[in-house]
Design a protein around this motif. Sequence first.
Motif, short mmCIF file in Angstrom:
data_model
loop_
_atom_site.label_atom_id
_atom_site.label_comp_id
_atom_site.label_asym_id
_atom_site.label_seq_id
_atom_site.Cartn_x
_atom_site.Cartn_y
_atom_site.Cartn_z
N HIS A 14 0.84 -1.20 0.15
CA HIS A 14 -0.08 0.01 -0.07
C HIS A 14 0.97 1.27 -0.05
O HIS A 14 0.65 2.22 -0.70
CB HIS A 14 -0.96 0.10 1.08
N CYS A 15 1.67 1.35 0.77
CA CYS A 15 2.71 2.53 0.96
C CYS A 15 4.05 2.40 0.59
O CYS A 15 4.99 3.02 0.36
CB CYS A 15 2.77 3.05 2.45
N ALA A 21 9.34 -7.46 9.26
CA ALA A 21 8.43 -9.05 8.98
C ALA A 21 7.41 -9.24 10.08
O ALA A 21 6.28 -9.49 9.94
CB ALA A 21 9.35 -9.98 8.60
N PRO A 22 7.92 -9.05 11.34
CA PRO A 22 6.96 -9.27 12.47
C PRO A 22 5.74 -8.30 12.41
O PRO A 22 4.68 -8.62 13.07
CB PRO A 22 7.69 -9.45 13.67
N ASN A 23 5.84 -7.25 11.98
CA ASN A 23 4.87 -6.03 11.87
C ASN A 23 4.01 -5.80 10.91
O ASN A 23 3.14 -5.12 10.92
CB ASN A 23 5.41 -4.73 12.52
N ILE A 24 4.26 -6.74 9.78
CA ILE A 24 3.95 -6.42 8.44
C ILE A 24 2.29 -6.81 8.75
O ILE A 24 1.37 -5.66 8.00
CB ILE A 24 4.39 -7.31 7.35
N HIS A 30 -3.35 -1.19 9.45
CA HIS A 30 -3.52 0.07 9.77
C HIS A 30 -3.26 0.99 8.33
O HIS A 30 -3.92 2.12 8.46
CB HIS A 30 -2.22 0.44 11.00
N CYS A 31 -2.31 0.68 7.59
CA CYS A 31 -2.07 1.61 6.46
C CYS A 31 -3.10 1.53 5.49
O CYS A 31 -3.56 2.67 5.08
CB CYS A 31 -0.89 0.82 5.85
N ALA A 32 -3.85 0.41 5.14
CA ALA A 32 -5.01 0.48 4.26
C ALA A 32 -6.28 1.20 4.89
O ALA A 32 -6.73 1.95 4.09
CB ALA A 32 -5.29 -0.98 4.04
N GLU A 36 -3.69 7.25 2.53
CA GLU A 36 -3.98 6.93 1.14
C GLU A 36 -2.68 7.73 0.37
O GLU A 36 -2.27 8.70 0.88
CB GLU A 36 -5.12 7.49 0.69
N LYS A 37 -2.34 7.40 -0.78
CA LYS A 37 -1.15 8.06 -1.63
C LYS A 37 -2.03 9.17 -2.39
O LYS A 37 -2.90 8.91 -3.05
CB LYS A 37 -0.78 6.73 -2.72
N CYS A 38 -1.03 10.35 -2.10
CA CYS A 38 -1.47 11.39 -3.06
C CYS A 38 -1.29 11.04 -4.45
O CYS A 38 -0.36 10.72 -4.69
CB CYS A 38 -0.85 12.69 -2.47
N LYS A 39 -2.48 11.47 -5.30
CA LYS A 39 -2.42 11.00 -6.71
C LYS A 39 -1.33 12.09 -7.50
O LYS A 39 -1.07 11.71 -8.52
CB LYS A 39 -3.86 11.00 -7.48
N ILE A 40 -1.13 12.99 -6.91
CA ILE A 40 -0.22 14.11 -7.37
C ILE A 40 1.11 14.01 -7.01
O ILE A 40 2.09 14.18 -8.16
CB ILE A 40 -0.85 15.76 -7.32
#
Length: 197
Positions: A14-15, A21-24, A30-32, A36-40
Amino acid sequence: MATETGEITIVCNHCDRDIPAPNIDLHRVHCARNLEKCKICGDMVPKKHAEEHFLNTHAPVPCSMCKETIDREVFNSHTEEICPKRMVTCEFCEFPLPAVDLAEHQEVCGNRTELCYQCNSYVRLRETYNHETKCPGSVLNTVESSRRIPRAAEGDGNGRRRRDNGVSNKRLFFTIAITGIAVLIGSLFFQRKPEGS
Protein backbone atom coordinates in the motif's frame (compact mmCIF):
# COMPACT_ATOMS: atom_id res chain seq x y z
CA MET A 1 14.77 -8.26 2.38
CA ALA A 2 17.13 -7.78 5.34
CA THR A 3 18.15 -4.51 7.01
CA GLU A 4 21.65 -3.57 8.20
CA THR A 5 20.87 -5.07 11.59
CA GLY A 6 19.93 -8.37 9.95
CA GLU A 7 16.21 -7.93 10.56
CA ILE A 8 13.99 -9.24 7.75
CA THR A 9 11.64 -6.69 6.19
CA ILE A 10 8.74 -6.90 3.77
CA VAL A 11 7.60 -4.11 1.42
CA CYS A 12 4.05 -2.91 2.19
CA ASN A 13 2.03 -3.06 -1.05
CA HIS A 14 0.00 0.00 0.00
CA CYS A 15 2.71 2.51 1.00
CA ASP A 16 5.82 0.85 -0.57
CA ARG A 17 7.81 1.10 2.68
CA ASP A 18 10.02 -1.60 4.18
CA ILE A 19 8.31 -2.94 7.31
CA PRO A 20 9.86 -5.43 9.78
CA ALA A 21 8.40 -8.86 9.00
CA PRO A 22 6.88 -9.45 12.48
CA ASN A 23 4.89 -6.18 12.17
CA ILE A 24 3.72 -6.45 8.54
CA ASP A 25 0.20 -7.78 9.20
CA LEU A 26 -0.61 -5.09 11.75
CA HIS A 27 0.97 -2.41 9.52
CA ARG A 28 -1.02 -3.45 6.41
CA VAL A 29 -4.33 -3.20 8.27
CA HIS A 30 -3.43 0.18 9.76
CA CYS A 31 -1.97 1.49 6.49
CA ALA A 32 -4.94 0.47 4.30
CA ARG A 33 -7.48 1.83 6.78
CA ASN A 34 -5.81 5.20 7.61
CA LEU A 35 -3.50 6.25 4.77
CA GLU A 36 -3.88 7.00 1.09
CA LYS A 37 -1.35 7.89 -1.58
CA CYS A 38 -1.64 11.40 -3.00
CA LYS A 39 -2.37 11.11 -6.72
CA ILE A 40 -0.25 14.17 -7.49
CA CYS A 41 2.91 13.91 -5.37
CA GLY A 42 2.75 10.27 -4.25
CA ASP A 43 3.10 11.10 -0.54
CA MET A 44 1.23 8.94 1.95
CA VAL A 45 -1.33 11.15 3.66
CA PRO A 46 -3.80 10.34 6.43
CA LYS A 47 -7.20 9.84 4.78
CA LYS A 48 -8.83 12.38 7.06
CA HIS A 49 -6.28 15.02 5.93
CA ALA A 50 -6.21 14.15 2.20
CA GLU A 51 -8.39 17.09 1.13
CA GLU A 52 -6.44 19.48 3.37
CA HIS A 53 -3.19 18.16 1.87
CA PHE A 54 -4.49 18.80 -1.64
CA LEU A 55 -5.73 22.31 -0.81
CA ASN A 56 -2.52 23.33 0.98
CA THR A 57 -0.07 21.69 -1.39
CA HIS A 58 -1.52 21.25 -4.88
CA ALA A 59 -4.70 23.30 -5.37
CA PRO A 60 -4.46 26.27 -7.74
CA VAL A 61 -4.19 29.65 -6.02
CA PRO A 62 -6.00 32.84 -7.05
CA CYS A 63 -3.67 35.74 -7.82
CA SER A 64 -4.63 38.69 -5.61
CA MET A 65 -3.58 41.15 -8.32
CA CYS A 66 -5.14 39.82 -11.54
CA LYS A 67 -7.68 37.38 -9.99
CA GLU A 68 -6.48 34.60 -12.32
CA THR A 69 -6.17 31.08 -10.86
CA ILE A 70 -2.54 29.93 -10.97
CA ASP A 71 -0.93 26.53 -10.28
CA ARG A 72 0.99 26.61 -7.01
CA GLU A 73 4.23 25.50 -8.68
CA VAL A 74 4.38 28.64 -10.85
CA PHE A 75 2.65 31.09 -8.50
CA ASN A 76 5.84 32.90 -7.40
CA SER A 77 7.09 33.37 -10.95
CA HIS A 78 3.61 34.57 -11.96
CA THR A 79 3.47 37.27 -9.27
CA GLU A 80 7.07 38.40 -9.82
CA GLU A 81 7.46 38.17 -13.62
CA ILE A 82 4.25 37.34 -15.52
CA CYS A 83 1.21 38.92 -13.83
CA PRO A 84 -0.05 41.84 -15.92
CA LYS A 85 -1.09 43.67 -12.74
CA ARG A 86 2.30 43.39 -10.97
CA MET A 87 3.93 46.73 -10.21
CA VAL A 88 6.86 47.77 -12.39
CA THR A 89 8.78 51.05 -12.68
CA CYS A 90 9.01 53.32 -15.71
CA GLU A 91 12.62 53.61 -16.81
CA PHE A 92 12.20 57.31 -17.63
CA CYS A 93 10.30 58.75 -14.64
CA GLU A 94 10.63 55.84 -12.16
CA PHE A 95 6.88 55.96 -11.53
CA PRO A 96 5.45 52.62 -10.33
CA LEU A 97 2.53 51.31 -12.39
CA PRO A 98 0.93 47.97 -13.41
CA ALA A 99 2.93 46.04 -16.02
CA VAL A 100 -0.03 45.98 -18.41
CA ASP A 101 0.17 49.80 -18.65
CA LEU A 102 3.97 50.09 -18.90
CA ALA A 103 4.39 50.04 -22.71
CA GLU A 104 1.76 52.73 -23.27
CA HIS A 105 3.13 54.84 -20.42
CA GLN A 106 6.75 54.60 -21.62
CA GLU A 107 5.67 55.46 -25.16
CA VAL A 108 4.36 58.79 -23.86
CA CYS A 109 6.90 59.29 -21.09
CA GLY A 110 9.90 58.54 -23.33
CA ASN A 111 8.73 61.21 -25.77
CA ARG A 112 8.99 63.94 -23.14
CA THR A 113 11.95 66.22 -23.66
CA GLU A 114 14.62 67.70 -21.45
CA LEU A 115 17.05 70.46 -22.25
CA CYS A 116 20.61 69.37 -23.03
CA TYR A 117 22.78 71.95 -21.30
CA GLN A 118 25.79 71.22 -23.52
CA CYS A 119 24.14 72.05 -26.86
CA ASN A 120 20.98 73.89 -25.69
CA SER A 121 18.64 71.61 -27.63
CA TYR A 122 15.69 69.60 -26.37
CA VAL A 123 16.19 65.82 -26.43
CA ARG A 124 13.60 63.06 -26.01
CA LEU A 125 14.17 61.02 -22.85
CA ARG A 126 14.28 57.80 -24.89
CA GLU A 127 17.14 59.28 -26.98
CA THR A 128 19.12 60.78 -24.10
CA TYR A 129 21.89 58.18 -24.06
CA ASN A 130 22.50 58.31 -27.81
CA HIS A 131 22.44 62.11 -27.67
CA GLU A 132 24.95 62.27 -24.82
CA THR A 133 27.45 60.19 -26.78
CA LYS A 134 27.02 62.28 -29.97
CA CYS A 135 26.24 65.73 -28.56
CA PRO A 136 28.39 68.40 -30.25
CA GLY A 137 28.73 70.28 -26.95
CA SER A 138 29.62 67.22 -24.91
CA VAL A 139 33.06 66.16 -23.73
CA LEU A 140 31.82 62.55 -24.02
CA ASN A 141 31.95 62.85 -27.79
CA THR A 142 35.23 60.96 -28.11
CA VAL A 143 35.83 57.22 -27.85
CA GLU A 144 38.34 57.66 -25.03
CA SER A 145 35.99 59.65 -22.83
CA SER A 146 33.11 57.20 -23.37
CA ARG A 147 35.10 54.68 -21.35
CA ARG A 148 34.45 56.82 -18.29
CA ILE A 149 30.71 56.12 -18.50
CA PRO A 150 29.82 53.37 -16.04
CA ARG A 151 28.46 50.17 -17.61
CA ALA A 152 25.09 50.60 -15.86
CA ALA A 153 24.62 53.95 -17.60
CA GLU A 154 25.26 52.53 -21.07
CA GLY A 155 21.70 51.23 -21.39
CA ASP A 156 20.34 48.32 -23.37
CA GLY A 157 21.50 49.28 -26.85
CA ASN A 158 18.12 50.78 -27.81
CA GLY A 159 18.99 54.26 -26.72
CA ARG A 160 17.43 53.69 -23.33
CA ARG A 161 19.02 53.95 -19.95
CA ARG A 162 17.93 54.75 -16.44
CA ARG A 163 18.11 58.42 -15.71
CA ASP A 164 20.68 59.67 -13.29
CA ASN A 165 19.07 60.26 -9.91
CA GLY A 166 21.29 63.26 -9.18
CA VAL A 167 18.70 65.78 -10.41
CA SER A 168 15.83 63.88 -8.75
CA ASN A 169 17.69 63.78 -5.44
CA LYS A 170 18.44 67.51 -5.61
CA ARG A 171 14.76 68.24 -6.23
CA LEU A 172 13.78 65.98 -3.34
CA PHE A 173 16.20 67.63 -0.91
CA PHE A 174 15.10 71.08 -2.09
CA THR A 175 11.44 70.16 -1.51
CA ILE A 176 12.21 68.79 1.97
CA ALA A 177 14.17 71.93 2.85
CA ILE A 178 11.37 74.26 1.69
CA THR A 179 8.79 72.19 3.59
CA GLY A 180 10.90 72.33 6.76
CA ILE A 181 11.28 76.10 6.50
CA ALA A 182 7.52 76.50 5.92
CA VAL A 183 6.72 74.40 8.98
CA LEU A 184 9.17 76.39 11.09
CA ILE A 185 7.75 79.75 9.95
CA GLY A 186 4.19 78.48 10.43
CA SER A 187 4.92 77.35 13.97
CA LEU A 188 6.42 80.76 14.81
CA PHE A 189 3.45 82.72 13.38
CA PHE A 190 0.76 80.54 14.85
CA GLN A 191 2.37 79.97 18.21
CA ARG A 192 -0.12 80.47 21.05
CA LYS A 193 0.70 83.13 23.55
CA PRO A 194 0.30 82.19 27.22
CA GLU A 195 -3.03 83.36 28.66
CA GLY A 196 -1.40 84.96 31.72
CA SER A 197 0.50 87.61 29.78
